[in-house]
Design a protein around this motif. Sequence first.
Motif, short mmCIF file in Angstrom:
data_model
loop_
_atom_site.label_atom_id
_atom_site.label_comp_id
_atom_site.label_asym_id
_atom_site.label_seq_id
_atom_site.Cartn_x
_atom_site.Cartn_y
_atom_site.Cartn_z
N THR A 1 0.88 -1.32 -0.02
CA THR A 1 -0.05 0.07 0.12
C THR A 1 0.86 1.28 0.01
O THR A 1 0.39 2.12 -0.67
CB THR A 1 -1.08 -0.06 1.23
N SER A 2 1.88 1.31 0.87
CA SER A 2 2.69 2.50 0.76
C SER A 2 3.56 2.60 -0.50
O SER A 2 3.71 3.68 -1.03
CB SER A 2 3.90 2.37 1.99
N ALA A 3 3.79 1.48 -1.09
CA ALA A 3 4.67 1.73 -2.41
C ALA A 3 3.68 2.47 -3.33
O ALA A 3 4.07 3.28 -4.15
CB ALA A 3 5.12 0.47 -2.83
N ALA A 4 2.53 1.76 -3.39
CA ALA A 4 1.36 2.35 -4.60
C ALA A 4 1.02 3.77 -4.26
O ALA A 4 0.91 4.47 -5.04
CB ALA A 4 0.25 1.24 -4.61
N ILE A 5 0.77 4.24 -2.99
CA ILE A 5 0.45 5.43 -2.61
C ILE A 5 1.59 6.28 -3.01
O ILE A 5 1.40 7.50 -3.22
CB ILE A 5 -0.13 5.53 -1.10
N GLY A 6 2.64 5.93 -2.69
CA GLY A 6 3.98 6.79 -2.68
C GLY A 6 4.21 7.14 -4.08
O GLY A 6 4.98 7.89 -4.51
N SER A 7 3.79 6.19 -5.24
CA SER A 7 4.03 6.18 -6.53
C SER A 7 3.28 7.26 -7.47
O SER A 7 3.40 7.18 -8.48
CB SER A 7 4.15 4.87 -7.15
N VAL A 8 2.36 7.77 -6.85
CA VAL A 8 1.35 8.63 -7.50
C VAL A 8 1.47 10.14 -6.96
O VAL A 8 2.24 10.42 -5.83
CB VAL A 8 -0.21 8.22 -7.17
N ALA A 9 1.06 11.14 -7.61
CA ALA A 9 1.08 12.47 -7.22
C ALA A 9 0.37 12.57 -5.83
O ALA A 9 -0.62 12.05 -5.59
CB ALA A 9 0.70 13.21 -8.49
N GLN A 10 0.65 13.68 -5.07
CA GLN A 10 0.13 14.03 -3.88
C GLN A 10 -1.40 14.19 -3.84
O GLN A 10 -2.07 13.73 -3.10
CB GLN A 10 0.77 15.04 -3.07
N GLU A 11 -1.86 14.72 -5.18
CA GLU A 11 -3.07 15.01 -5.16
C GLU A 11 -3.98 13.68 -5.46
O GLU A 11 -5.45 13.52 -5.18
CB GLU A 11 -3.53 15.87 -6.41
N GLN A 12 -3.36 12.50 -5.79
CA GLN A 12 -4.18 11.46 -6.10
C GLN A 12 -3.80 10.25 -5.16
O GLN A 12 -4.31 8.99 -5.24
CB GLN A 12 -3.58 10.80 -7.40
N MET A 13 -3.04 10.73 -3.95
CA MET A 13 -2.91 9.63 -3.04
C MET A 13 -4.12 9.14 -2.47
O MET A 13 -4.05 7.72 -2.13
CB MET A 13 -2.07 10.22 -1.80
N SER A 14 -5.27 9.65 -2.11
CA SER A 14 -6.23 9.08 -1.38
C SER A 14 -7.16 8.26 -2.55
O SER A 14 -7.73 7.43 -2.15
CB SER A 14 -7.21 10.22 -0.99
N VAL A 15 -7.01 8.67 -3.60
CA VAL A 15 -7.70 7.87 -4.74
C VAL A 15 -7.03 6.66 -4.79
O VAL A 15 -7.38 5.36 -5.06
CB VAL A 15 -7.77 8.48 -6.18
N ALA A 16 -5.62 6.60 -4.81
CA ALA A 16 -4.87 5.34 -4.81
C ALA A 16 -5.16 4.36 -3.67
O ALA A 16 -5.30 3.07 -3.82
CB ALA A 16 -3.48 5.64 -4.93
N GLY A 17 -5.23 5.01 -2.64
CA GLY A 17 -5.75 4.27 -1.25
C GLY A 17 -6.71 3.58 -1.35
O GLY A 17 -6.99 2.28 -1.06
N GLY A 18 -7.86 4.15 -1.89
CA GLY A 18 -9.16 3.71 -2.08
C GLY A 18 -9.34 2.73 -3.03
O GLY A 18 -9.89 1.53 -2.93
N VAL A 19 -8.65 2.81 -4.25
CA VAL A 19 -8.38 1.75 -5.08
C VAL A 19 -7.84 0.38 -4.82
O VAL A 19 -8.46 -0.75 -5.01
CB VAL A 19 -7.82 2.27 -6.54
N ILE A 20 -6.86 0.65 -3.87
CA ILE A 20 -6.10 -0.50 -3.34
C ILE A 20 -7.18 -1.29 -2.48
O ILE A 20 -7.18 -2.52 -2.36
CB ILE A 20 -4.74 -0.23 -2.88
N TYR A 21 -7.79 -0.54 -1.59
CA TYR A 21 -8.52 -0.95 -0.50
C TYR A 21 -9.71 -1.68 -1.32
O TYR A 21 -10.06 -2.76 -0.94
CB TYR A 21 -9.09 -0.02 0.39
N LEU A 22 -10.53 -1.12 -2.44
CA LEU A 22 -11.32 -2.02 -3.16
C LEU A 22 -11.18 -3.23 -3.58
O LEU A 22 -11.57 -4.04 -3.70
CB LEU A 22 -11.80 -0.64 -4.28
N CYS A 23 -9.87 -2.94 -4.37
CA CYS A 23 -9.26 -4.38 -4.90
C CYS A 23 -8.98 -5.55 -3.86
O CYS A 23 -9.28 -6.63 -3.96
CB CYS A 23 -7.95 -3.96 -5.82
N ARG A 24 -8.36 -5.21 -2.71
CA ARG A 24 -8.31 -5.92 -1.69
C ARG A 24 -9.69 -6.75 -1.19
O ARG A 24 -9.56 -7.82 -0.99
CB ARG A 24 -7.43 -5.35 -0.56
N VAL A 25 -10.67 -5.74 -0.75
CA VAL A 25 -11.78 -6.36 -0.38
C VAL A 25 -12.54 -7.20 -1.30
O VAL A 25 -12.99 -8.30 -1.12
CB VAL A 25 -12.57 -5.12 0.17
#
Length: 81
Positions: free
Chosen positions: A2-26
């Motif tokens: 999760t940290s690697a994925a969130i850290g690899s996107v622009a700061q404005e898109q970090m919350s979206v990246a976290g949401g997508v990762i959580y959605l895919c995990r669940v």
Amino acid sequence: MTSAAIGSVAQEQMSVAGGVIYLCRVGGGAIGVAMNTCVISLSDSLVEGLRLAFMINVLLALLGVIISLVFVRPNLEHEER
């Protein structure tokens, strides 16, 4: 991961990246449980069903590793900032 994925996107898109990762995990967990339950319940015996379910899981995991190795590339441009 999760940290690697969130850290690899622009700061404005970090919350979206976290949401997508959580959605895919669940979602992936729910689909995996449903698939394994289906395979086990359709088998003649519990042991045979578990063996078949684990073999399917191994093949899907290997497919995921292969797809990751082929399609995921580091974002070198983001690291230079």
